[in-house]
Design an enzyme around this catalytic site. Structure first.
Site, PDB file in Angstrom:
ATOM      1  N   SER A 162       6.653  -0.866  10.135  1.00 26.51           N
ATOM      2  CA  SER A 162       5.294  -0.722   9.619  1.00 26.51           C
ATOM      3  C   SER A 162       5.131   0.688   9.076  1.00 26.51           C
ATOM      4  O   SER A 162       5.693   1.636   9.630  1.00 26.51           O
ATOM      5  CB  SER A 162       4.296  -0.928  10.772  1.00 26.51           C
ATOM      6  OG  SER A 162       3.027  -0.419  10.410  1.00 26.51           O
ATOM      7  N   SER A 163       4.354   0.822   8.013  1.00 29.16           N
ATOM      8  CA  SER A 163       4.095   2.164   7.472  1.00 29.16           C
ATOM      9  C   SER A 163       3.396   3.030   8.513  1.00 29.16           C
ATOM     10  O   SER A 163       3.555   4.246   8.540  1.00 29.16           O
ATOM     11  CB  SER A 163       3.231   2.071   6.214  1.00 29.16           C
ATOM     12  OG  SER A 163       3.854   1.226   5.275  1.00 29.16           O
TER      13      SER A 163
ATOM     14  N   MET B 213       0.846  -1.204   0.000  1.00 28.41           N
ATOM     15  CA  MET B 213       0.000   0.000   0.000  1.00 28.41           C
ATOM     16  C   MET B 213       0.879   1.251   0.000  1.00 28.41           C
ATOM     17  O   MET B 213       0.408   2.343   0.301  1.00 28.41           O
ATOM     18  CB  MET B 213      -0.935  -0.007   1.203  1.00 28.41           C
ATOM     19  CG  MET B 213      -1.913  -1.185   1.154  1.00 28.41           C
ATOM     20  SD  MET B 213      -3.465  -0.895   1.992  1.00 28.41           S
ATOM     21  CE  MET B 213      -2.882  -0.582   3.639  1.00 28.41           C
ATOM     22  N   GLY B 214       2.168   1.096  -0.309  1.00 27.78           N
ATOM     23  CA  GLY B 214       3.056   2.252  -0.375  1.00 27.78           C
ATOM     24  C   GLY B 214       3.540   2.695   0.989  1.00 27.78           C
ATOM     25  O   GLY B 214       3.397   1.967   1.982  1.00 27.78           O
TER      26      GLY B 214
ATOM     27  N   GLY C 202      11.345  -2.994   5.610  1.00 23.58           N
ATOM     28  CA  GLY C 202      10.651  -4.292   5.594  1.00 23.58           C
ATOM     29  C   GLY C 202      10.170  -4.618   4.183  1.00 23.58           C
ATOM     30  O   GLY C 202      10.287  -5.757   3.706  1.00 23.58           O
ATOM     31  N   HIS C 203       9.619  -3.611   3.492  1.00 23.30           N
ATOM     32  CA  HIS C 203       9.198  -3.822   2.100  1.00 23.30           C
ATOM     33  C   HIS C 203      10.417  -4.084   1.205  1.00 23.30           C
ATOM     34  O   HIS C 203      10.365  -4.904   0.293  1.00 23.30           O
ATOM     35  CB  HIS C 203       8.457  -2.592   1.571  1.00 23.30           C
ATOM     36  CG  HIS C 203       7.141  -2.337   2.225  1.00 23.30           C
ATOM     37  ND1 HIS C 203       6.934  -1.276   3.092  1.00 23.30           N
ATOM     38  CD2 HIS C 203       5.962  -2.992   2.146  1.00 23.30           C
ATOM     39  CE1 HIS C 203       5.675  -1.293   3.497  1.00 23.30           C
ATOM     40  NE2 HIS C 203       5.062  -2.325   2.947  1.00 23.30           N
TER      41      HIS C 203
ATOM     42  N   LYS D 187       4.833 -10.057   9.377  1.00 26.85           N
ATOM     43  CA  LYS D 187       4.243  -9.186  10.403  1.00 26.85           C
ATOM     44  C   LYS D 187       2.717  -9.318  10.370  1.00 26.85           C
ATOM     45  O   LYS D 187       2.063  -9.319  11.403  1.00 26.85           O
ATOM     46  CB  LYS D 187       4.632  -7.724  10.205  1.00 26.85           C
ATOM     47  CG  LYS D 187       4.051  -6.847  11.317  1.00 26.85           C
ATOM     48  CD  LYS D 187       4.524  -5.437  11.245  1.00 26.85           C
ATOM     49  CE  LYS D 187       3.804  -4.661  10.188  1.00 26.85           C
ATOM     50  NZ  LYS D 187       2.394  -4.365  10.513  1.00 26.85           N
TER      51      LYS D 187
ATOM     52  N   GLY E   3       4.974 -10.177   3.999  1.00 31.03           N
ATOM     53  CA  GLY E   3       5.694 -10.105   5.263  1.00 31.03           C
ATOM     54  C   GLY E   3       4.946 -10.834   6.370  1.00 31.03           C
ATOM     55  O   GLY E   3       3.716 -10.769   6.461  1.00 31.03           O
TER      56      GLY E   3
HETATM   57  O1  PAF Z   1      -0.205  -5.896   3.587  1.00 29.75           O
HETATM   58  C1  PAF Z   1      -0.582  -4.946   2.886  1.00 29.75           C
HETATM   59  O2  PAF Z   1       0.128  -3.956   2.682  1.00 29.75           O
HETATM   60  C2  PAF Z   1      -1.952  -5.001   2.246  1.00 29.75           C
HETATM   61  O3  PAF Z   1      -2.879  -5.632   3.062  1.00 29.75           O
HETATM   62  C3  PAF Z   1      -1.943  -5.639   0.837  1.00 29.75           C
HETATM   63  C4  PAF Z   1      -1.522  -7.103   0.898  1.00 29.75           C
HETATM   64  C5  PAF Z   1      -0.999  -4.880  -0.068  1.00 29.75           C
HETATM   65  C6  PAF Z   1      -3.360  -5.597   0.220  1.00 29.75           C
HETATM   66  O4  PAF Z   1      -3.808  -4.293   0.073  1.00 29.75           O
END
Ligand code: PAF
Length: 266
Positions: free
Chosen positions: A186-187, A31-32, A37-38, A150, A148
């Site tokens: 976490s964002s 979700m940006g 972590g991403h 988490k 992830g």
């Molecule tokens: O984990 C997330 O960031 C969201 O739940 C996902 C998997 C991108 C779905 O919108």
């Protein structure tokens, strides 16, 4: 700089081109507002696939009416740089209209598991997650998708969806990345004030207290949750739930207006 594609059509052209050359495709849905972590998810995908697509889409379907959809952090230029540096080949950033055109009315429900733990406090959340992820899987047509740990419950729900609906993608679980003080990345950590940020690692420590209790001979679900709650006393964190799921101890807690989740191996 790597391309940003905005439509399903442009995405299909890009991925078809790769497929025709026999290249494998990895997919990292996000979700940006991306963080290290991403980056770990993207690095793993880039290592295991010839090409990697990262989607950036703040999915309105998975937010409740009083949740943070409107203020969820959005930072596409920085996200694009971060994933390019981690080895991504392209970003897919569709609009809400592209994902949910007028008349959209089909949803995916993974029954049972979606109503427990986080699902109990966020009605409709996992239905929104499963729906968008199945759409993204269909659009991207990847070989492997990276998630992830988490979001442990999310991972379990998506694995169930993949199995039950015969989705042709392999889900790869990637371990939690933590800050030096133990806070799971976490964002939503961006919402924390400096004082809250200092308090936030208490959640991980409370999970460890819960694990200690879980390992005692006569421990029960209630005593484990009580140990987590007790460890959070005086920290400012308000426990929503602490519960075991498949050998992990999961918890969610509020710190001011910010909801934090975490889990550890039992
Ligand atoms: O984990 C997330 O960031 C969201 O739940 C996902 C998997 C991108 C779905 O919108």
């Amino acid at each position: 700089m790597i391309p940003v594609v905005r439509t399903k059509k442009a995405l299909a052209v890009l991925v078809d081109g790769w497929r025709r050359k026999g290249l494998s495709v990895g997919f990292v849905p996000t979700m940006g507002a991306l963080h290290p972590g991403h980056a770990a998810l993207v690095r793993r995908a880039a290592r295991e696939n010839d090409k990697t697509i990262v989607s950036v889409f703040v999915n309105p379907l998975q937010f409740g009416p009083n949740e943070d959809y409107g203020r969820y952090p959005r930072a596409l230029p920085a996200d694009r740089k971060l994933v390019a540096a981690a080895g991504a080949s392209a970003v897919y950033a569709p609009s809400v209209e592209e994902m949910y055109p007028k008349g959209f009315r089909t949803h995916v429900e993974v029954e049972g598991l979606s109503d427990l733990y986080c699902g109990r406090y966020r009605p409709g959340h996992f239905r929104g997650v499963a729906t968008v992820v199945l759409k993204l899987f269909n659009q991207v047509q990847a070989d492997r998708a990276y998630f992830g740990e988490k979001d442990w419950q999310q991972v379990r729900i998506l694995e169930t969806m993949i199995r039950d609906l015969d989705v042709g993608v392999v889900l790869v679980r990637v371990p939690i990345v933590r800050e030096k003080d133990g806070l799971a990345m976490s964002s939503r950590n961006a919402y924390l004030s400096p004082a809250e940020r200092r308090a936030a690692p208490a959640l991980r420590r409370a999970l460890e207290a819960g694990r200690k209790e879980a390992r005692r001979p006569h421990s029960r679900l209630e005593t484990v949750a009580a140990a987590v709650r007790h460890a959070l006393a005086g920290t400012g964190l308000k426990l929503q739930y602490a519960a075991p799921l498949d050998g992990r101890l999961l918890a969610a807690a509020y710190l001011g207006k910010t909801r934090l989740i975490d889990n550890i191996r039992l």
